[in-house]
Scaffold this motif. Sequence first.
Motif, short mmCIF file in Angstrom:
data_model
loop_
_atom_site.label_atom_id
_atom_site.label_comp_id
_atom_site.label_asym_id
_atom_site.label_seq_id
_atom_site.Cartn_x
_atom_site.Cartn_y
_atom_site.Cartn_z
N ASP A 40 0.81 -1.21 0.00
CA ASP A 40 0.00 0.00 0.00
C ASP A 40 0.85 1.27 0.00
O ASP A 40 0.35 2.35 0.31
CB ASP A 40 -0.92 0.00 1.23
N SER A 41 2.13 1.15 -0.35
CA SER A 41 3.00 2.33 -0.33
C SER A 41 2.56 3.36 -1.36
O SER A 41 2.48 4.57 -1.07
CB SER A 41 4.46 1.92 -0.60
N VAL A 42 2.26 2.91 -2.57
CA VAL A 42 1.87 3.84 -3.64
C VAL A 42 0.55 4.52 -3.29
O VAL A 42 0.38 5.73 -3.49
CB VAL A 42 1.78 3.09 -4.99
N ALA A 43 -0.40 3.75 -2.77
CA ALA A 43 -1.70 4.33 -2.42
C ALA A 43 -1.55 5.40 -1.33
O ALA A 43 -2.17 6.48 -1.41
CB ALA A 43 -2.65 3.23 -1.96
N ARG A 44 -0.71 5.15 -0.36
CA ARG A 44 -0.51 6.14 0.72
C ARG A 44 0.18 7.39 0.20
O ARG A 44 -0.16 8.52 0.60
CB ARG A 44 0.29 5.49 1.84
N LEU A 45 1.16 7.22 -0.69
CA LEU A 45 1.82 8.39 -1.26
C LEU A 45 0.86 9.20 -2.13
O LEU A 45 0.89 10.45 -2.10
CB LEU A 45 3.03 7.94 -2.09
N LEU A 46 0.00 8.53 -2.88
CA LEU A 46 -0.98 9.24 -3.70
C LEU A 46 -1.96 10.01 -2.83
O LEU A 46 -2.32 11.16 -3.15
CB LEU A 46 -1.72 8.25 -4.60
N ASP A 47 -2.41 9.40 -1.76
CA ASP A 47 -3.32 10.11 -0.85
C ASP A 47 -2.65 11.34 -0.26
O ASP A 47 -3.27 12.41 -0.13
CB ASP A 47 -3.77 9.17 0.27
N LEU A 56 5.62 17.25 -5.70
CA LEU A 56 6.67 16.24 -5.68
C LEU A 56 6.80 15.71 -4.25
O LEU A 56 6.89 16.49 -3.29
CB LEU A 56 8.01 16.85 -6.14
N VAL A 57 6.82 14.39 -4.14
CA VAL A 57 7.02 13.74 -2.84
C VAL A 57 8.27 12.88 -2.96
O VAL A 57 8.30 11.91 -3.74
CB VAL A 57 5.81 12.88 -2.43
N ASN A 58 9.30 13.25 -2.23
CA ASN A 58 10.54 12.48 -2.22
C ASN A 58 10.53 11.50 -1.04
O ASN A 58 10.22 11.88 0.10
CB ASN A 58 11.75 13.42 -2.09
N VAL A 59 10.90 10.25 -1.32
CA VAL A 59 10.94 9.20 -0.31
C VAL A 59 12.40 8.87 -0.05
O VAL A 59 13.10 8.33 -0.93
CB VAL A 59 10.16 7.95 -0.76
N LEU A 60 12.89 9.17 1.14
CA LEU A 60 14.27 8.91 1.50
C LEU A 60 14.45 7.42 1.77
O LEU A 60 13.86 6.87 2.69
CB LEU A 60 14.68 9.73 2.73
N LEU A 61 15.31 6.77 1.00
CA LEU A 61 15.55 5.34 1.13
C LEU A 61 16.84 5.04 1.86
O LEU A 61 16.89 4.18 2.74
CB LEU A 61 15.57 4.68 -0.25
N ALA A 62 17.91 5.71 1.49
CA ALA A 62 19.21 5.48 2.14
C ALA A 62 20.04 6.74 1.96
O ALA A 62 19.88 7.50 1.00
CB ALA A 62 19.91 4.28 1.52
N ASP A 106 10.06 9.57 5.10
CA ASP A 106 10.95 8.44 5.37
C ASP A 106 10.45 7.20 4.66
O ASP A 106 9.26 6.86 4.69
CB ASP A 106 11.01 8.19 6.88
N GLY A 107 11.36 6.49 4.01
CA GLY A 107 10.97 5.30 3.27
C GLY A 107 10.49 4.16 4.17
O GLY A 107 9.60 3.40 3.79
N GLY A 108 11.10 4.04 5.37
CA GLY A 108 10.64 2.99 6.27
C GLY A 108 9.21 3.20 6.72
O GLY A 108 8.48 2.23 6.96
N ALA A 109 8.78 4.46 6.86
CA ALA A 109 7.40 4.73 7.27
C ALA A 109 6.41 4.35 6.19
O ALA A 109 5.23 4.13 6.50
CB ALA A 109 7.25 6.20 7.65
N TYR A 110 6.86 4.26 4.96
CA TYR A 110 5.97 3.89 3.84
C TYR A 110 6.32 2.52 3.27
O TYR A 110 5.98 2.23 2.12
CB TYR A 110 6.03 4.97 2.76
N ASP A 111 6.99 1.69 4.07
CA ASP A 111 7.22 0.27 3.74
C ASP A 111 8.07 0.08 2.49
O ASP A 111 7.87 -0.89 1.73
CB ASP A 111 5.89 -0.48 3.57
N PHE A 112 9.04 0.96 2.25
CA PHE A 112 10.01 0.72 1.17
C PHE A 112 11.15 -0.11 1.76
O PHE A 112 11.73 0.24 2.79
CB PHE A 112 10.55 2.04 0.62
N THR A 113 11.48 -1.21 1.12
CA THR A 113 12.52 -2.13 1.60
C THR A 113 13.45 -2.51 0.45
O THR A 113 13.05 -2.45 -0.72
CB THR A 113 11.90 -3.40 2.19
#
Length: 241
Positions: A40-47, A56-62, A106-113
């Motif tokens: 559900d990462s994409v759906a949460r970012l779209l919302d 623009l929404v940047n997702v910090l991964l590393a 933060d990428g961890g908050a949006y389940d990016f692994t």
Amino acid sequence: MVLIRGHYAHEGRVRLRAFSEQSFAPYHLRVPAGWVPGEDSVARLLDLAREQGYGLVNVLLAETAEGVTAARLERTAAFSRAVIVAGEGEDLDDAVEDVFGVLWVDGGAYDFTPAAEAPPITGRRSAYRARQEAAAEVARLTREAERLREQVTRWRDEAGKWRKSAVEFRRELGAARKELAAAKRPRKRNSAPAARRNSPPPSNVPFPAAPRRNDGRPGAAENEPAREQCEENARPTAARK
């Protein structure tokens, strides 16, 4: 498109850009290689982008010494507008921030692994089956909780009955102890009459005189029964028994 380009080619207020098939999508998600978004990462970012109006929404991964690794959710309308308003040599991200706004999450908050650590993707059927199993488990646990609640109520009532019985037994035990103590207590006896009964006759009581014979001497044979009766009366009561 050719006519439009020819009509506005020399118009300074209009800027034309090359045709791109991706321009028809309202949003674009760009994820670097080696990273996987959650279910559900994409759906949460779209919302987030729609509700807050970010371009623009940047997702910090590393973040390493070499730089920052990030995913990007781009709003097509925001970048199209940025192309128009951006100055000569200006970065489009800066123009989007001026027009729509940019947000970092933060990428961890949006389940990016990382791809090596990502769990297997669950299909629709598997997700539906998982929801059904979870619902069944919840129903089973609810019934079990209700059964245990009834059992606790029943045992609480039973404990109250046993508590009342214990109080009654304690009272009965106290009464029995009092009776036993009273039975063990020595009784006061009236020994005065018995003493008087058992006491020998006074020594000053004379024996009946023996009848005298005609010659004036006491007769031993005639006086013997009376003497025995006096001795019998003089004996203690317990001795006679």
